[in-house]
Design a protein around this motif. Structure first.
Motif, short mmCIF file in Angstrom:
data_model
loop_
_atom_site.label_atom_id
_atom_site.label_comp_id
_atom_site.label_asym_id
_atom_site.label_seq_id
_atom_site.Cartn_x
_atom_site.Cartn_y
_atom_site.Cartn_z
N ILE A 140 0.82 -1.21 0.00
CA ILE A 140 0.00 0.00 0.00
C ILE A 140 0.86 1.27 0.00
O ILE A 140 0.44 2.31 -0.45
CB ILE A 140 -1.00 -0.01 1.16
CG1 ILE A 140 -2.15 0.93 0.87
CG2 ILE A 140 -0.36 0.32 2.47
CD1 ILE A 140 -3.46 0.45 1.34
N ALA A 141 2.10 1.16 0.46
CA ALA A 141 3.03 2.30 0.43
C ALA A 141 3.73 2.42 -0.92
O ALA A 141 4.50 3.36 -1.14
CB ALA A 141 4.06 2.16 1.54
N GLN A 142 3.47 1.50 -1.84
CA GLN A 142 4.09 1.50 -3.16
C GLN A 142 3.17 2.07 -4.24
O GLN A 142 3.51 2.09 -5.41
CB GLN A 142 4.49 0.07 -3.57
CG GLN A 142 5.32 -0.68 -2.56
CD GLN A 142 6.70 -0.08 -2.32
OE1 GLN A 142 7.20 0.72 -3.10
NE2 GLN A 142 7.30 -0.45 -1.21
N LEU A 143 1.98 2.54 -3.85
CA LEU A 143 1.00 2.99 -4.84
C LEU A 143 1.45 4.22 -5.61
O LEU A 143 1.03 4.44 -6.74
CB LEU A 143 -0.34 3.28 -4.17
CG LEU A 143 -1.04 2.07 -3.55
CD1 LEU A 143 -2.34 2.51 -2.89
CD2 LEU A 143 -1.30 1.00 -4.60
N SER A 144 2.28 5.05 -4.99
CA SER A 144 2.74 6.27 -5.63
C SER A 144 4.07 6.67 -5.02
O SER A 144 4.50 6.09 -4.02
CB SER A 144 1.71 7.39 -5.46
OG SER A 144 1.99 8.46 -6.33
#
Length: 118
Positions: A44-48
């Motif tokens: 979820i921390a890799q989305l942007s």
């Protein structure tokens, strides 16, 4: 459209090229002996793109947690903007593993091209 269509094959052949092992946002732990342990942050921390982090004990458990914000609206013509981030809270347990929460679960929403958190 391909990158060759934008820049041309000759310019690409003479351009500077970089290599990387990952584009993931990571946590780097200093092991104290001159080495670092690298661990990917939760999906979820890799989305942007992450631009800034606030380190604080958000849940009063004695461990430092991370509130991260980001996105990237300005980029090259061949790169779409990164706009999926709304802020993510990474709660740390005693073993330095993260539980990721966002949106209504944390009461925090930072969706634009956010650069700095205080």
């Amino acid at each position: 459209m391909e990158i060759e269509d934008v820049y041309g094959e000759e310019k690409l052949n003479h351009s500077l090229h970089y290599r990387t092992d990952t584009f993931a946002s990571v946590y780097m732990e200093n092991m104290g002996d001159g080495t670092f342990k690298v661990k990917d942050l939760p999906n979820i921390a890799q989305l942007s793109k992450l631009n800034d982090m606030l380190i604080r004990d958000f849940n009063d458990d004695g461990a430092l947690d991370v509130l991260a914000i980001g996105n990237l609206y300005v980029s090259e013509i061949e790169t779409p903007r990164n706009d999926a981030g709304t802020g993510v809270l990474l709660l740390v347990d005693g073993k330095r593993y993260f539980t990721a929460k966002r949106g209504s679960k944390i009461g925090f929403y930072a969706a634009k091209d956010v650069k700095k958190i205080m």
